[in-house]
Design a protein around this motif. Structure first.
Motif, PDB file in Angstrom:
ATOM      1  N   GLU A 239       0.751  -1.165  -0.002  1.00  8.82           N
ATOM      2  CA  GLU A 239       0.031   0.008  -0.116  1.00  8.82           C
ATOM      3  C   GLU A 239       1.032   1.480   0.073  1.00  8.82           C
ATOM      4  OE1 GLU A 239      -0.665  -2.574   2.482  1.00  8.82           O
ATOM      5  OE2 GLU A 239      -2.316  -3.154   1.255  1.00  8.82           O
ATOM      6  N   GLU A 240       2.244   1.206   0.539  1.00  4.06           N
ATOM      7  CA  GLU A 240       3.065   2.309   0.537  1.00  4.06           C
ATOM      8  C   GLU A 240       3.695   2.509  -0.744  1.00  4.06           C
ATOM      9  OE1 GLU A 240       4.467   2.794   4.756  1.00  4.06           O
ATOM     10  OE2 GLU A 240       4.489   0.609   4.427  1.00  4.06           O
ATOM     11  N   VAL A 241       3.534   1.678  -1.808  1.00  5.70           N
ATOM     12  CA  VAL A 241       4.189   1.843  -3.088  1.00  5.70           C
ATOM     13  C   VAL A 241       3.166   2.779  -3.925  1.00  5.70           C
ATOM     14  CG1 VAL A 241       4.591   0.746  -5.410  1.00  5.70           C
ATOM     15  CG2 VAL A 241       5.137  -0.284  -3.337  1.00  5.70           C
ATOM     16  N   ASP A 242       3.787   3.873  -4.348  1.00  7.73           N
ATOM     17  CA  ASP A 242       2.974   4.994  -5.055  1.00  7.73           C
ATOM     18  C   ASP A 242       2.639   4.639  -6.604  1.00  7.73           C
ATOM     19  OD1 ASP A 242       2.315   6.799  -3.076  1.00  7.73           O
ATOM     20  OD2 ASP A 242       4.503   6.871  -2.985  1.00  7.73           O
ATOM     21  N   LEU A 243       3.570   3.955  -7.310  1.00  5.89           N
ATOM     22  CA  LEU A 243       3.746   3.733  -8.669  1.00  5.89           C
ATOM     23  C   LEU A 243       4.639   2.444  -9.050  1.00  5.89           C
ATOM     24  CD1 LEU A 243       2.333   4.893 -11.089  1.00  5.89           C
ATOM     25  CD2 LEU A 243       4.479   5.982 -11.591  1.00  5.89           C
ATOM     26  N   LEU A 244       4.094   1.676  -9.904  1.00  3.06           N
ATOM     27  CA  LEU A 244       4.895   0.555  -9.987  1.00  3.06           C
ATOM     28  C   LEU A 244       5.168   0.770 -11.728  1.00  3.06           C
ATOM     29  CD1 LEU A 244       5.737  -2.717 -10.280  1.00  3.06           C
ATOM     30  CD2 LEU A 244       3.517  -3.291 -10.959  1.00  3.06           C
ATOM     31  N   ILE A 245       6.571   0.572 -11.809  1.00  5.40           N
ATOM     32  CA  ILE A 245       6.803   0.713 -13.398  1.00  5.40           C
ATOM     33  C   ILE A 245       7.582  -0.420 -13.681  1.00  5.40           C
ATOM     34  CG2 ILE A 245       8.220   2.013 -15.004  1.00  5.40           C
ATOM     35  CD1 ILE A 245       8.036   4.468 -13.729  1.00  5.40           C
ATOM     36  N   SER A 246       7.007  -1.384 -14.401  1.00  4.48           N
ATOM     37  CA  SER A 246       7.535  -2.724 -14.865  1.00  4.48           C
ATOM     38  C   SER A 246       8.051  -2.465 -16.454  1.00  4.48           C
ATOM     39  CB  SER A 246       6.304  -3.570 -15.160  1.00  4.48           C
ATOM     40  OG  SER A 246       6.031  -4.115 -13.893  1.00  4.48           O
ATOM     41  N   HIS A 247       9.044  -3.253 -16.833  1.00  3.16           N
ATOM     42  CA  HIS A 247       9.623  -3.390 -17.968  1.00  3.16           C
ATOM     43  C   HIS A 247       8.405  -3.410 -18.905  1.00  3.16           C
ATOM     44  CE1 HIS A 247      11.509  -4.333 -21.611  1.00  3.16           C
ATOM     45  NE2 HIS A 247      11.439  -5.726 -21.484  1.00  3.16           N
ATOM     46  N   GLN A 248       8.281  -2.692 -20.036  1.00  2.00           N
ATOM     47  CA  GLN A 248       7.262  -2.694 -20.939  1.00  2.00           C
ATOM     48  C   GLN A 248       7.438  -3.747 -22.044  1.00  2.00           C
ATOM     49  OE1 GLN A 248       4.609   0.200 -20.301  1.00  2.00           O
ATOM     50  NE2 GLN A 248       5.705  -0.195 -18.401  1.00  2.00           N
ATOM     51  N   ALA A 249       7.110  -5.014 -21.669  1.00  2.84           N
ATOM     52  CA  ALA A 249       7.379  -6.161 -22.692  1.00  2.84           C
ATOM     53  C   ALA A 249       6.223  -6.524 -23.226  1.00  2.84           C
ATOM     54  CB  ALA A 249       8.406  -7.386 -22.091  1.00  2.84           C
ATOM     55  N   ASN A 250       5.075  -6.546 -22.494  1.00  2.00           N
ATOM     56  CA  ASN A 250       3.775  -6.953 -23.023  1.00  2.00           C
ATOM     57  C   ASN A 250       2.824  -6.500 -22.013  1.00  2.00           C
ATOM     58  OD1 ASN A 250       1.478  -8.779 -23.244  1.00  2.00           O
ATOM     59  ND2 ASN A 250       2.677 -10.115 -24.409  1.00  2.00           N
ATOM     60  N   ASN A 251       1.670  -6.032 -22.183  1.00  2.00           N
ATOM     61  CA  ASN A 251       0.807  -5.374 -21.044  1.00  2.00           C
ATOM     62  C   ASN A 251       0.095  -6.722 -20.552  1.00  2.00           C
ATOM     63  OD1 ASN A 251      -0.558  -2.990 -20.076  1.00  2.00           O
ATOM     64  ND2 ASN A 251      -2.316  -3.758 -21.053  1.00  2.00           N
ATOM     65  N   ARG A 252      -0.080  -7.799 -20.955  1.00  2.00           N
ATOM     66  CA  ARG A 252      -0.410  -8.883 -20.009  1.00  2.00           C
ATOM     67  C   ARG A 252       0.523  -9.257 -19.024  1.00  2.00           C
ATOM     68  NH1 ARG A 252      -1.365 -13.801 -23.588  1.00  2.00           N
ATOM     69  NH2 ARG A 252       0.145 -12.629 -25.201  1.00  2.00           N
ATOM     70  N   ILE A 253       1.871  -9.175 -19.328  1.00  2.00           N
ATOM     71  CA  ILE A 253       2.858  -9.665 -18.385  1.00  2.00           C
ATOM     72  C   ILE A 253       2.808  -8.213 -17.245  1.00  2.00           C
ATOM     73  CG2 ILE A 253       5.367  -9.357 -17.886  1.00  2.00           C
ATOM     74  CD1 ILE A 253       5.696 -10.700 -20.655  1.00  2.00           C
ATOM     75  N   ILE A 254       2.679  -7.059 -17.608  1.00  2.00           N
ATOM     76  CA  ILE A 254       2.494  -6.076 -16.625  1.00  2.00           C
ATOM     77  C   ILE A 254       1.488  -6.149 -15.894  1.00  2.00           C
ATOM     78  CG2 ILE A 254       2.160  -3.359 -16.408  1.00  2.00           C
ATOM     79  CD1 ILE A 254       3.416  -3.053 -19.466  1.00  2.00           C
ATOM     80  N   GLN A 255       0.293  -6.103 -16.579  1.00  2.00           N
ATOM     81  CA  GLN A 255      -0.688  -6.480 -15.525  1.00  2.00           C
ATOM     82  C   GLN A 255      -0.746  -7.885 -14.534  1.00  2.00           C
ATOM     83  OE1 GLN A 255      -2.589  -3.972 -15.518  1.00  2.00           O
ATOM     84  NE2 GLN A 255      -1.846  -3.053 -17.465  1.00  2.00           N
ATOM     85  N   ALA A 256      -0.332  -8.986 -15.149  1.00  2.00           N
ATOM     86  CA  ALA A 256      -0.038 -10.182 -14.342  1.00  2.00           C
ATOM     87  C   ALA A 256       0.656  -9.834 -13.089  1.00  2.00           C
ATOM     88  CB  ALA A 256       0.219 -11.403 -15.256  1.00  2.00           C
ATOM     89  N   THR A 257       1.855  -9.200 -13.498  1.00  2.00           N
ATOM     90  CA  THR A 257       2.910  -8.983 -12.411  1.00  2.00           C
ATOM     91  C   THR A 257       2.318  -8.161 -11.287  1.00  2.00           C
ATOM     92  OG1 THR A 257       4.476  -8.918 -14.071  1.00  2.00           O
ATOM     93  CG2 THR A 257       5.218  -7.939 -11.928  1.00  2.00           C
ATOM     94  N   ALA A 258       1.465  -7.041 -11.584  1.00  2.00           N
ATOM     95  CA  ALA A 258       0.899  -6.175 -10.648  1.00  2.00           C
ATOM     96  C   ALA A 258      -0.145  -6.995  -9.989  1.00  2.00           C
ATOM     97  CB  ALA A 258       0.216  -4.805 -11.467  1.00  2.00           C
ATOM     98  N   GLN A 259      -1.011  -7.966 -10.420  1.00  2.00           N
ATOM     99  CA  GLN A 259      -1.940  -8.676  -9.888  1.00  2.00           C
ATOM    100  C   GLN A 259      -1.088  -9.423  -8.746  1.00  2.00           C
ATOM    101  OE1 GLN A 259      -4.175 -10.934 -12.463  1.00  2.00           O
ATOM    102  NE2 GLN A 259      -6.354 -10.251 -11.640  1.00  2.00           N
ATOM    103  N   MET A 260      -0.164 -10.337  -9.297  1.00  2.00           N
ATOM    104  CA  MET A 260       0.534 -11.041  -8.301  1.00  2.00           C
ATOM    105  C   MET A 260       1.109 -10.625  -7.091  1.00  2.00           C
ATOM    106  SD  MET A 260       1.825 -14.027 -10.979  1.00  2.00           S
ATOM    107  CE  MET A 260       2.410 -15.035 -10.052  1.00  2.00           C
ATOM    108  N   ALA A 261       1.484  -9.161  -7.441  1.00  2.00           N
ATOM    109  CA  ALA A 261       2.185  -8.399  -6.412  1.00  2.00           C
ATOM    110  C   ALA A 261       1.150  -7.534  -5.608  1.00  2.00           C
ATOM    111  CB  ALA A 261       3.262  -7.623  -6.873  1.00  2.00           C
ATOM    112  N   LYS A 262       0.036  -7.666  -5.973  1.00  2.00           N
ATOM    113  CA  LYS A 262      -1.164  -6.962  -5.166  1.00  2.00           C
ATOM    114  C   LYS A 262      -0.905  -5.412  -5.306  1.00  2.00           C
ATOM    115  CE  LYS A 262      -2.483 -10.710  -1.955  1.00  2.00           C
ATOM    116  NZ  LYS A 262      -1.410 -11.632  -2.548  1.00  2.00           N
ATOM    117  N   VAL A 263      -0.457  -5.074  -6.464  1.00  2.00           N
ATOM    118  CA  VAL A 263      -0.673  -3.426  -6.663  1.00  2.00           C
ATOM    119  C   VAL A 263      -1.784  -3.390  -7.506  1.00  2.00           C
ATOM    120  CG1 VAL A 263       0.632  -1.561  -7.950  1.00  2.00           C
ATOM    121  CG2 VAL A 263       2.049  -3.643  -6.813  1.00  2.00           C
TER     122      VAL A 263
END
Ligand code: UT7
Length: 320
Positions: A239-263
């Motif tokens: 909850e204390e993370v304000d923004l997640l910047i993932s490597h932009q390889a694939n939007n499905r990877i970005i969203q799945a990473t966020a989901q699994m990390a609960k962002v």
């Protein structure tokens, strides 16, 4: 910390790609989230983009090129096998007092550069370090291979790192590699294993090769785990993370990473539709945009996470 970016004006759209290979705008958007990517004009090389991004970061921080101590360029598309692209950048921006070198960690290169420069800053010997992710991937892509050519774009992002008070800076990092999986994402030709010959060129060994589905699976697992580890090491809650910047390889990877990390989705930055995958440049380009558009502000915390060839992966929590 100040940031800068440089992206070529020339654009390659999904509709352009429809005319080049057997693909569709619908396939590309659904499978990747990409719509356009930027392509360097003939004659423009990786160090040109990197130098432009560095100049912007220096101007914004009001730091002269002569005051730069170290330049680290993360790239898999160097101007030449040697000397380093960083040496060309040094010359182009006039950073005559800097030490310059490249690192090779594919799409994780910017995070690796950040970790190295953080250690250098902490040593107390350096005041101004430029970390750059810069790529001209269009030069390494086979535009007759639909599996790869729709994915990649060109660009550069730079950050200027300086010593700060105890509160701001890198709160935590995590980095890892697994060389046993190198064959899933690589460029086989042009090095000591397959030196350039007419045959290696005929066999297209100088182009990027990727087992997309395999990479996809590993990327989600490694990136979500790296995200969780960096959060834990920083001693904060998600909850204390304000923004997640993932490597932009694939939007499905970005969203799945966020989901699994609960962002939650509103804290996930994505600009993949405008750039495609720019490898080491994707995180610093996104970082620069996030500051410019106010998505990220002083006082906030950003979680960055990347995955790439090697395999390499890593993450960092930065307090701005
Ligand atoms: O940046 C470093 C790390 N790189 C990555 O993280 C990339 C990871 N991989 C991916 O993003 C995805 O795997 C891709 C976008 C590369 C591919 O998406 P996918 O959903 O994994 O597709 P797929 O490879 O399973 O292929 C599905 C089908 C295949 O056809 P068949 O065998 O089912 O008949 C492919 O031949 O889609 C076909 N295909 C295409 N069709 C239209 C592959 N590329 C294209 C294309 N247009 N451009």
């Amino acid at each position: 910390m100040s940031t800068g970016r440089a992206v070529p004006d020339k654009i390659l759209t999904n509709h352009d790609l429809e005319k080049m290979v057997d693909t569709t705008d619908e396939w590309i958007v659904t499978r990747t989230g990409m719509k356009i990517r930027h392509i360097a004009e003939e004659g423009v090389v990786t160090s040109d983009l990197a130098a432009a991004a560095c100049r912007q970061a220096l101007e914004r921080a009001n730091v002269t090129p002569e005051a730069v101590d170290v330049i680290i360029v993360a790239t898999i598309t160097p101007d030449m096998p040697f000397p380093s692209t960083a040496c060309y950048v040094q010359d182009k921006i006039g950073a005559k007092n800097a030490t310059a070198f490249d690192i090779s960690a594919a799409c994780s290169g910017f995070i690796f550069g950040l970790v190295i420069s953080n250690a250098l800053i902490k040593s107390g010997s350096y005041k101004n370090i430029l970390v750059v992710g810069a790529e001209t991937l269009s030069r390494m892509v086979d535009y007759s291979d639909r599996n790869t050519c729709v994915l990649f774009g060109d660009g550069a992002g730079a950050v200027l790192l300086q010593p700060s008070d105890g509160k701001r800076g890198l709160m935590s990092h995590f980095w890892e590699s697994d060389g046993s999986l190198s064959h899933l994402l690589f460029t086989p030709g042009g090095g000591s294993k397959h030196p350039a010959t007419h045959e290696t060129v005929d066999q297209k060994l100088h182009f990027i090769q990727m087992a997309g589905r395999e990479v996809f699976k590993y990327a989600i697992k490694a990136m979500s785990s790296a995200a969780n580890i960096a959060i834990e090491k920083a001693g904060i809650s998600v909850e204390e993370v304000d923004l997640l910047i993932s490597h932009q390889a694939n939007n499905r990877i970005i969203q799945a990473t966020a989901q699994m990390a609960k962002v939650p989705p509103e804290k996930v930055y994505s600009n993949i539709e405008n750039y495609g995958n720019t490898s080491a440049a994707s995180i610093p380009i996104a970082l620069d945009e996030a500051f410019e558009t106010g998505r990220l502000k002083a006082g906030q915390r950003c979680l960055m996470v990347a995955f790439g060839g090697g395999f390499t992966w890593g993450s960092a929590v930065v307090q701005f």
